[in-house]
Design a protein around this motif. Structure first.
Motif, PDB file in Angstrom:
ATOM      1  N   ASN A 127     -73.975 -61.622  70.360  1.00  0.00           N
ATOM      2  CA  ASN A 127     -72.856 -60.763  70.712  1.00  0.00           C
ATOM      3  C   ASN A 127     -72.260 -60.115  69.473  1.00  0.00           C
ATOM      4  N   LYS A 128     -72.404 -58.809  69.385  1.00  0.00           N
ATOM      5  CA  LYS A 128     -71.982 -58.085  68.189  1.00  0.00           C
ATOM      6  C   LYS A 128     -70.461 -58.007  68.047  1.00  0.00           C
ATOM      7  N   VAL A 129     -69.736 -58.142  69.149  1.00  0.00           N
ATOM      8  CA  VAL A 129     -68.283 -58.188  69.062  1.00  0.00           C
ATOM      9  C   VAL A 129     -67.844 -59.448  68.326  1.00  0.00           C
ATOM     10  N   TYR A 130     -68.459 -60.566  68.710  1.00  0.00           N
ATOM     11  CA  TYR A 130     -68.142 -61.834  68.035  1.00  0.00           C
ATOM     12  C   TYR A 130     -68.501 -61.753  66.553  1.00  0.00           C
ATOM     13  N   LEU A 131     -69.687 -61.228  66.258  1.00  0.00           N
ATOM     14  CA  LEU A 131     -70.130 -61.148  64.859  1.00  0.00           C
ATOM     15  C   LEU A 131     -69.165 -60.325  64.021  1.00  0.00           C
ATOM     16  N   VAL A 190     -66.440 -61.003  54.911  1.00  0.00           N
ATOM     17  CA  VAL A 190     -67.772 -60.430  54.723  1.00  0.00           C
ATOM     18  C   VAL A 190     -67.710 -58.951  55.097  1.00  0.00           C
ATOM     19  N   ALA A 191     -68.163 -58.075  54.209  1.00  0.00           N
ATOM     20  CA  ALA A 191     -68.060 -56.631  54.446  1.00  0.00           C
ATOM     21  C   ALA A 191     -68.958 -56.195  55.600  1.00  0.00           C
ATOM     22  N   VAL A 192     -68.381 -55.439  56.531  1.00  0.00           N
ATOM     23  CA  VAL A 192     -69.112 -54.863  57.662  1.00  0.00           C
ATOM     24  C   VAL A 192     -68.699 -53.396  57.793  1.00  0.00           C
ATOM     25  N   PRO A 193     -69.482 -52.580  58.487  1.00  0.00           N
ATOM     26  CA  PRO A 193     -69.098 -51.179  58.663  1.00  0.00           C
ATOM     27  C   PRO A 193     -67.778 -51.059  59.423  1.00  0.00           C
ATOM     28  N   ASP A 194     -67.064 -49.962  59.197  1.00  0.00           N
ATOM     29  CA  ASP A 194     -65.867 -49.689  59.992  1.00  0.00           C
ATOM     30  C   ASP A 194     -66.247 -49.705  61.471  1.00  0.00           C
ATOM     31  N   THR A 195     -65.414 -50.384  62.269  1.00  0.00           N
ATOM     32  CA  THR A 195     -65.768 -50.624  63.666  1.00  0.00           C
ATOM     33  C   THR A 195     -64.577 -50.381  64.581  1.00  0.00           C
ATOM     34  N   VAL A 196     -64.848 -49.848  65.756  1.00  0.00           N
ATOM     35  CA  VAL A 196     -63.838 -49.695  66.805  1.00  0.00           C
ATOM     36  C   VAL A 196     -64.405 -50.295  68.093  1.00  0.00           C
ATOM     37  N   MET A 197     -63.618 -51.162  68.722  1.00  0.00           N
ATOM     38  CA  MET A 197     -64.022 -51.718  70.006  1.00  0.00           C
ATOM     39  C   MET A 197     -63.654 -50.738  71.112  1.00  0.00           C
ATOM     40  N   ILE A 198     -64.594 -50.474  72.001  1.00  0.00           N
ATOM     41  CA  ILE A 198     -64.363 -49.555  73.108  1.00  0.00           C
ATOM     42  C   ILE A 198     -64.368 -50.338  74.416  1.00  0.00           C
ATOM     43  N   ILE A 199     -63.201 -50.383  75.053  1.00  0.00           N
ATOM     44  CA  ILE A 199     -63.073 -51.090  76.322  1.00  0.00           C
ATOM     45  C   ILE A 199     -62.939 -50.100  77.470  1.00  0.00           C
ATOM     46  N   ASP A 210     -79.155 -58.731  58.555  1.00  0.00           N
ATOM     47  CA  ASP A 210     -79.475 -57.333  58.274  1.00  0.00           C
ATOM     48  C   ASP A 210     -78.333 -56.691  57.497  1.00  0.00           C
ATOM     49  N   LEU A 211     -78.675 -56.024  56.395  1.00  0.00           N
ATOM     50  CA  LEU A 211     -77.654 -55.460  55.513  1.00  0.00           C
ATOM     51  C   LEU A 211     -78.012 -54.050  55.095  1.00  0.00           C
ATOM     52  N   VAL A 263     -72.451 -53.510  49.669  1.00  0.00           N
ATOM     53  CA  VAL A 263     -73.397 -54.098  50.620  1.00  0.00           C
ATOM     54  C   VAL A 263     -72.639 -54.477  51.890  1.00  0.00           C
ATOM     55  N   PHE A 264     -73.170 -54.052  53.044  1.00  0.00           N
ATOM     56  CA  PHE A 264     -72.492 -54.290  54.313  1.00  0.00           C
ATOM     57  C   PHE A 264     -73.434 -55.030  55.271  1.00  0.00           C
ATOM     58  N   VAL A 265     -72.898 -56.025  55.943  1.00  0.00           N
ATOM     59  CA  VAL A 265     -73.669 -56.772  56.946  1.00  0.00           C
ATOM     60  C   VAL A 265     -73.645 -55.997  58.258  1.00  0.00           C
ATOM     61  N   ILE A 266     -74.824 -55.704  58.784  1.00  0.00           N
ATOM     62  CA  ILE A 266     -74.935 -54.989  60.053  1.00  0.00           C
ATOM     63  C   ILE A 266     -74.959 -55.975  61.220  1.00  0.00           C
ATOM     64  N   GLU A 267     -75.748 -57.022  61.100  1.00  0.00           N
ATOM     65  CA  GLU A 267     -75.760 -58.056  62.127  1.00  0.00           C
ATOM     66  C   GLU A 267     -76.463 -59.296  61.604  1.00  0.00           C
ATOM     67  N   VAL A 268     -76.303 -60.389  62.339  1.00  0.00           N
ATOM     68  CA  VAL A 268     -76.991 -61.649  62.033  1.00  0.00           C
ATOM     69  C   VAL A 268     -77.853 -61.992  63.235  1.00  0.00           C
ATOM     70  N   ASN A 269     -79.152 -62.135  63.013  1.00  0.00           N
ATOM     71  CA  ASN A 269     -80.100 -62.436  64.086  1.00  0.00           C
ATOM     72  C   ASN A 269     -80.345 -63.933  64.157  1.00  0.00           C
ATOM     73  N   ASP A 270     -80.274 -64.501  65.372  1.00  0.00           N
ATOM     74  CA  ASP A 270     -80.502 -65.943  65.501  1.00  0.00           C
ATOM     75  C   ASP A 270     -81.980 -66.290  65.587  1.00  0.00           C
ATOM     76  N   ASN A 271     -82.835 -65.354  65.943  1.00  0.00           N
ATOM     77  CA  ASN A 271     -84.278 -65.639  65.921  1.00  0.00           C
ATOM     78  C   ASN A 271     -85.011 -64.509  65.194  1.00  0.00           C
ATOM     79  N   PRO A 272     -84.843 -64.466  63.877  1.00  0.00           N
ATOM     80  CA  PRO A 272     -85.429 -63.362  63.110  1.00  0.00           C
ATOM     81  C   PRO A 272     -86.947 -63.400  63.107  1.00  0.00           C
TER      82      PRO A 272
END
Length: 484
Positions: free
Chosen positions: A283-287, A296-305, A438-439, A446-455
């Motif tokens: 779940n990318k929202v949780y990440l 941890v640096a991540v890209p600027d993000t906006v949640m869309i509901i 993934d960065l 350096v920005f973290v894009i996501e963390v994969n649980d089964n890379p």
């Protein structure tokens, strides 16, 4: 001593001739923990009662505490104690049941008894196996409400002592089949100390590891005294026969991979991926929340509901921007939009299936870094190039096969320290298992894009720089947790 031990409330009243396994009284098992010190027998708990705080309940509870595998587990006992705890299993079970019954659904028996995933009515074999996958127990009694659509009104554990005389032959035959473990001999001179299950789907389009790569691992593990055996989605009932589980299918908390991980966790065996990591990584929202909370640096993000969030996303992120479904994987459910109209159209379509979307600042790069992390330490470093004429590492063309970009492997020593550090800090926010972080390496950092649980973990790609050390460390990760 036998690999299997049968627990009975009273040894004197048990039919010893019906099984080749050692039979032990529940009282003795509870009172004499030293009997199996240094051994790890598999326990079949056939106590007269599984009620809370009964001897049968404590037998399963203490078996887990003693590092022994037991059927039924305390989790299964609790799950079947109340309808609301197993209600989520009913739709899938009823579907399988009615397929087996066919036109005879309205004439179904009032009760079915399933012995170790086996039913005397062969037409219901698939249903029996599925039920056993959900709730692994010696005997399960299913109460039915016959009709055009046969309903399941109750699922309960049934002590073996309540079986009718004519049922016992089927019960003990089913137990014998269940305990007749078929281990594959390791092709090495070192006798296998442990056997690891690897969950695979040979037909998966983009598996995290190829069959050839897993065979390569099996050869290395074999030299270390570990046998590796592939299993499939129908083998959940066999999982307790193994010492560890490595999931090499694309994971999702809504499919069988989560059920396998959960069962492995209940059995006390080390597993990659573990259920908690699945929940967090898929779940990318949780990440996004977790990374920000830990600096941890991540890209600027906006949640869309809803549609009201679109103007804020446009103003804050600008165009183009990247929109993602929270549980997307392998570049699916990820799209780049170049205008406000495109954003509105995409959001309207995707919010029909997901209550939440995330929009992120677009960061164009020629490649993405992936840092493999195992047990909190770096395992591999790879640059994945963007697919040809595309902004992602995988391009999914409608009706065609996925197109992937190239790769470049780096030794850990040659990986930029900032990239390595960001990958480690991100993975440690998730857990102690195997992760692929993934960065993006940009002029702004350096920005973290996501963390994969089964890379991905493929021979000749992720192990190209560190060689067989990757597979050796993977094997040792499991072994260390088995013996600890």
């Amino acid at each position: 001593m036998s690999d299997w031990v049968i627990l009975a409330s009273t040894v004197s009243g048990f039919d010893h001739a019906a099984t080749r396994h050692k039979v032990l009284g529940t009282r003795d098992y509870l009172a004499k923990p030293e009997m199996f010190r240094g051994a790890r027998p598999n326990i079949i708990n056939l106590s007269r009662s599984y009620a809370y705080q009964s001897r049968g309940y404590y037998a399963s509870l203490l078996a887990a505490a003693r590092g022994q595998r037991v059927i039924p587990s305390v989790e299964t006992i609790i799950d079947l104690s109340r309808r609301e705890l197993y209600d989520n299993a009913i739709p899938e079970l009823e579907d399988s049941l009615n397929k087996g019954l066919g036109e005879k659904a309205s004439h179904a028996p009032a009760r079915l008894r399933i012995h170790f995933g086996s039913c005397e009515d062969q037409k219901l074999d698939k249903f029996a196996r599925l039920l056993f996958d959900w709730f692994r127990a010696p005997v399960l009694e299913v109460t039915l409400k016959p009709g055009k659509w046969c309903q399941i009104t109750k699922i309960a554990l049934l002590p073996e002592s309540k079986l009718e005389k004519e049922e016992r032959a089927h019960f003990f035959a089913a137990m014998e089949r269940y305990t007749a473990r078929q281990w594959k001999d390791a092709r090495s001179r070192t006798p296998a100390r442990y056997t690891f299950a690897t969950l695979v789907d040979a037909n998966e389009e983009l598996p995290p590891s190829s069959i050839a790569s897993l065979k390569h691992w099996a050869r290395i593990a074999g030299r270390m005294g570990v046998a590796v055996e592939p299993i499939g989605r129908k083998d959940l009932s066999r999982l307790a026969n193994f010492d560890a589980l490595f999931i090499r299918e694309t994971t999702s908390i809504s499919n069988h991979t989560y059920r396998f991980a959960r069962r492995a966790q209940q059995e006390g065996m080390p597993v990659i991926d573990d259920p908690v990591s699945m929940i967090r990584c898929t779940n990318k929202v949780y990440l996004d929340e977790m990374m920000r909370a830990n600096g941890v640096a991540v890209p600027d993000t906006v949640m869309i509901i809803g549609a009201e969030d679109i103007p804020r996303a446009a103003d804050f992120l600008g165009f183009p921007m990247v929109v993602k479904v929270p549980d997307s994987s392998f570049s699916r459910g990820v799209s780049k939009v170049g205008s406000l109209e495109e954003l509105k159209k995409l959001v309207a379509a995707w919010l029909e299936d997901s209550d939440v979307l995330i929009a992120q600042k677009f960061m164009p790069t020629k490649f993405d870094w992936r840092i493999g992390v195992l047990g909190g330490k770096p395992l591999f470093a790879v640059q994945y190039m963007m697919a040809k004429k595309h902004w992602q590492i995988v391009r999914h063309d409608p009706g065609g096969r996925p197109v992937e970009g190239g790769f470049k492997s780096f030794s850990l020593a040659d990986t930029p320290p900032a990239v390595l550090d960001a990958g480690l800090r991100a993975a440690r926010c998730i857990g102690d298992g195997l992760y692929g972080v993934d960065l993006k390496e940009t002029d702004d950092g350096v920005f973290v894009i996501e963390v994969n649980d089964n890379p991905n973990l493929d021979h000749g790609v992720e192990d190209a720089a560190e060689k067989d050390e990757v597979w050796t460390r993977l094997t040792n990760w499991f072994v260390e947790r088995i013996v600890s």
